[in-house]
Design a protein around this motif. Structure first.
Motif, PDB file in Angstrom:
ATOM      1  N   PHE A   1      11.597 -65.242  18.094  1.00 61.38           N
ATOM      2  CA  PHE A   1      12.653 -64.448  18.715  1.00 61.38           C
ATOM      3  C   PHE A   1      13.911 -64.445  17.858  1.00 61.38           C
ATOM      4  O   PHE A   1      14.183 -65.392  17.122  1.00 61.38           O
ATOM      5  CB  PHE A   1      12.974 -64.990  20.111  1.00 61.38           C
ATOM      6  CG  PHE A   1      11.868 -64.772  21.111  1.00 61.38           C
ATOM      7  CD1 PHE A   1      11.803 -63.612  21.853  1.00 61.38           C
ATOM      8  CD2 PHE A   1      10.887 -65.731  21.293  1.00 61.38           C
ATOM      9  CE1 PHE A   1      10.783 -63.408  22.774  1.00 61.38           C
ATOM     10  CE2 PHE A   1       9.860 -65.535  22.211  1.00 61.38           C
ATOM     11  CZ  PHE A   1       9.805 -64.367  22.949  1.00 61.38           C
ATOM     12  N   LEU A   2      14.690 -63.372  18.018  1.00 62.93           N
ATOM     13  CA  LEU A   2      15.943 -63.253  17.282  1.00 62.93           C
ATOM     14  C   LEU A   2      17.160 -63.560  18.130  1.00 62.93           C
ATOM     15  O   LEU A   2      18.272 -63.673  17.611  1.00 62.93           O
ATOM     16  CB  LEU A   2      16.085 -61.840  16.695  1.00 62.93           C
ATOM     17  CG  LEU A   2      15.188 -61.483  15.524  1.00 62.93           C
ATOM     18  CD1 LEU A   2      13.880 -60.883  15.990  1.00 62.93           C
ATOM     19  CD2 LEU A   2      15.885 -60.523  14.575  1.00 62.93           C
TER      20      LEU A   2
ATOM     21  N   GLY B   1       2.449 -52.551  17.054  1.00 66.42           N
ATOM     22  CA  GLY B   1       2.657 -53.946  16.680  1.00 66.42           C
ATOM     23  C   GLY B   1       3.714 -54.609  17.544  1.00 66.42           C
ATOM     24  O   GLY B   1       3.558 -55.763  17.975  1.00 66.42           O
ATOM     25  N   LEU B   2       4.790 -53.886  17.806  1.00 65.92           N
ATOM     26  CA  LEU B   2       5.831 -54.420  18.681  1.00 65.92           C
ATOM     27  C   LEU B   2       5.316 -54.645  20.094  1.00 65.92           C
ATOM     28  O   LEU B   2       5.618 -55.656  20.734  1.00 65.92           O
ATOM     29  CB  LEU B   2       7.033 -53.472  18.715  1.00 65.92           C
ATOM     30  CG  LEU B   2       7.914 -53.401  17.464  1.00 65.92           C
ATOM     31  CD1 LEU B   2       8.981 -52.326  17.643  1.00 65.92           C
ATOM     32  CD2 LEU B   2       8.565 -54.742  17.170  1.00 65.92           C
TER      33      LEU B   2
ATOM     34  N   GLN C   1      21.283 -51.895  13.418  1.00 72.91           N
ATOM     35  CA  GLN C   1      21.820 -53.134  12.872  1.00 72.91           C
ATOM     36  C   GLN C   1      20.751 -54.210  12.668  1.00 72.91           C
ATOM     37  O   GLN C   1      20.833 -55.007  11.722  1.00 72.91           O
ATOM     38  CB  GLN C   1      22.922 -53.664  13.790  1.00 72.91           C
ATOM     39  CG  GLN C   1      23.535 -54.992  13.373  1.00 72.91           C
ATOM     40  CD  GLN C   1      24.702 -55.387  14.264  1.00 72.91           C
ATOM     41  OE1 GLN C   1      25.321 -54.551  14.917  1.00 72.91           O
ATOM     42  NE2 GLN C   1      25.015 -56.669  14.299  1.00 72.91           N
ATOM     43  N   ASP C   2      19.756 -54.226  13.526  1.00 72.87           N
ATOM     44  CA  ASP C   2      18.772 -55.315  13.502  1.00 72.87           C
ATOM     45  C   ASP C   2      17.404 -54.880  12.979  1.00 72.87           C
ATOM     46  O   ASP C   2      16.433 -55.643  13.087  1.00 72.87           O
ATOM     47  CB  ASP C   2      18.625 -55.877  14.916  1.00 72.87           C
ATOM     48  CG  ASP C   2      19.962 -56.292  15.507  1.00 72.87           C
ATOM     49  OD1 ASP C   2      20.535 -57.280  15.031  1.00 72.87           O
ATOM     50  OD2 ASP C   2      20.436 -55.597  16.431  1.00 72.87           O
ATOM     51  N   THR C   3      17.306 -53.680  12.436  1.00 76.04           N
ATOM     52  CA  THR C   3      16.001 -53.125  12.036  1.00 76.04           C
ATOM     53  C   THR C   3      15.237 -54.053  11.108  1.00 76.04           C
ATOM     54  O   THR C   3      14.078 -54.403  11.373  1.00 76.04           O
ATOM     55  CB  THR C   3      16.193 -51.749  11.369  1.00 76.04           C
ATOM     56  OG1 THR C   3      16.803 -50.857  12.312  1.00 76.04           O
ATOM     57  CG2 THR C   3      14.851 -51.178  10.929  1.00 76.04           C
TER      58      THR C   3
ATOM     59  N   VAL D   1       9.510 -60.256  13.719  1.00 74.60           N
ATOM     60  CA  VAL D   1       8.530 -59.984  14.773  1.00 74.60           C
ATOM     61  C   VAL D   1       7.197 -59.523  14.194  1.00 74.60           C
ATOM     62  O   VAL D   1       6.127 -59.941  14.655  1.00 74.60           O
ATOM     63  CB  VAL D   1       9.074 -58.933  15.765  1.00 74.60           C
ATOM     64  CG1 VAL D   1       8.049 -58.664  16.872  1.00 74.60           C
ATOM     65  CG2 VAL D   1      10.387 -59.401  16.383  1.00 74.60           C
ATOM     66  N   LEU D   2       7.249 -58.658  13.177  1.00 74.90           N
ATOM     67  CA  LEU D   2       6.020 -58.050  12.646  1.00 74.90           C
ATOM     68  C   LEU D   2       5.598 -58.597  11.292  1.00 74.90           C
ATOM     69  O   LEU D   2       4.499 -58.293  10.821  1.00 74.90           O
ATOM     70  CB  LEU D   2       6.193 -56.533  12.549  1.00 74.90           C
ATOM     71  CG  LEU D   2       6.438 -55.805  13.882  1.00 74.90           C
ATOM     72  CD1 LEU D   2       6.573 -54.309  13.642  1.00 74.90           C
ATOM     73  CD2 LEU D   2       5.313 -56.085  14.874  1.00 74.90           C
TER      74      LEU D   2
END
Length: 418
Positions: A6-7, A99-100, A392-394, A401-402
């Protein structure tokens, strides 16, 4: 991937829940924000260079050449922003999106016309059989019934208020309906979505099977109509507008103080009514509950109208502080109508830490906004970050995550897919 990474920081009752969402103002993003405020990791998919249209809803806060909606400042917080052209005709996007979903618990959307993007519930549940899918639309998904041509209609907040009949109840008698502000039906729909998502998520814990949650804005609003429909079906009476005062009890409305404030006073039932009459020094034997407030006939009677006039006169002779203090002493519900300025400066709001400061990621400055509600004693919510800039978080999402590397991310960016 066998173990999730997790971020977002770990906090709140929804820590460990991952929500993927796509859509724009206001219901779905607000529902996701509520989950994020209590610990869920929310990945908000936004179109590259465009973003959630909530970002461009006036009015705006500005710092130099940076501009952002005050609505986005308030309701975009605690989310991760993934810039993605969400159209599954692109194989790379399909791989990324699926995938997400494999790493998620919930997919929420309010885009409505998903078939144009190649997104189908049955496919998503094959990708992740435990997935909770939440659709928020004006008139509902045709899979759950209704007229297909209505399900295909566009909608906004006021459409839900209008179609449900809610708007017909609000306003003054003999005047046009009043649309409740700001975006009441959107927020009601968001609450329905959160409830539906958590109910389905609880079902997953019991059965291991995901399901679809369908939130129609008009139905979400219809649940708040109290006895309006039953009054028609059982009494053949169509309720309509009657202003701020209740036709079946008193006092229950807004009254003007001698210093110009509107003050809400409500006394439902014989106990509170008695406390009110004694609190303002009226004769309870003369203005009895039976004669003046037990039902609509009593309220509309000559003595009932006499009491209303006397209440108006009493309030007009007192300041708002005096009215509030008298009602507080008598344990009668009462409050002046606050402005935003008065709320932000009020010691009770501030004593509950209702207004907090965090850094907006677009303006890169601290902003003051409404904080966390409701309050939890053991696993409270919090704001860990202000609303993100577009995309911003791409990179962090794709890498963490992937497991994408820089080359794969660069290839997606080259094709303008992220």
């Amino acid at each position: 991937m066998s173990k999730r990474k997790f971020l977002v920081p770990e906090f709140g009752p929804f820590s460990g829940m991952r929500v993927i969402c796509s859509g724009s103002l206001i219901a779905m993003p607000f529902a996701a924000k509520l989950l994020a405020d209590f610990g869920a990791e929310v990945i908000h998919i936004e179109r590259p260079g465009v973003g959630d249209t909530l970002r461009i809803l006036a009015p705006f806060a500005k710092v130099g050449d940076k501009t952002i909606s005050t609505s986005w400042i308030q309701d975009g917080r605690n989310k991760l922003s993934l810039s993605l052209e969400l159209n599954l005709k692109h194989p790379e996007v399909k791989e990324l999106f699926y995938g997400l979903l494999k790493e998620a618990d919930v997919f929420m959307e309010n885009m409505v016309w998903l078939d144009k993007l190649g997104i189908y519930d049955e496919d998503l549940l094959k990708v992740n059989p435990k997935l909770v899918i939440a659709h928020i639309s004006g008139f509902g998904n045709p899979a759950f019934g209704g007229l297909p041509e209505y399900c295909d209609r566009a909608s906004y907040d006021m459409i839900g208020q209008a179609f449900s009949g809610w708007a017909n109840l609000n306003g003054n008698a003999g005047e046009d309906p009043v649309i409740a502000k700001p975006w009441l039906n959107d927020y009601v729909s968001a609450m329905a979505a959160v409830f539906g998502v958590l109910a389905a998520y609880a079902g997953v814990q019991k059965t291991g099977k995901g399901q679809v949650v369908d939130v129609a804005q008009f139905e979400a609003q219809a649940q708040y109509m109290c006895d309006t429909y039953v009054t028609y079906t059982e009494l053949n009476t169509v309720r309509s507008r009657g202003g701020n005062k209740s036709p079946t009890m008193q006092p229950y409305g807004l009254f003007k103080s001698n210093d110009g404030f509107n003050v809400a006073i409500g006394a439902f039932g014989p106990g509170v009514y008695t406390r009110f009459i004694k609190g303002v020094g009226f004769d309870l034997d003369y203005f009895s509950y039976k004669d003046c407030s037990i039902d609509g006939a009593a309220v509309a009677s000559p003595k009932g109208r006499e009491l209303d006039a006397k209440i108006i006169e009493w309030c007009a002779a007192h300041s708002a502080d005096e009215i509030e203090n008298a009602m507080a002493a008598a344990k009668v519900p009462c409050s002046r109508v606050n402005t935003a300025k008065e709320a932000v400066e009020h010691p009770h709001f501030n004593g509950r830490n209702d207004f907090i400061t965090y850094e907006d990621q677009t303006l890169r400055k601290d902003v003051k906004a409404f904080g966390i509600a409701p309050k939890l004693s053991g696993t409270p919510g919090k704001v860990w970050r202000g609303a993100p800039a577009i995309g911003q978080d791409t990179d962090d999402i794709l890498k963490t995550v992937l497991g994408y590397d820089d080359a794969k991310i660069a290839a997606l960016r080259e094709k303008k897919l992220i």
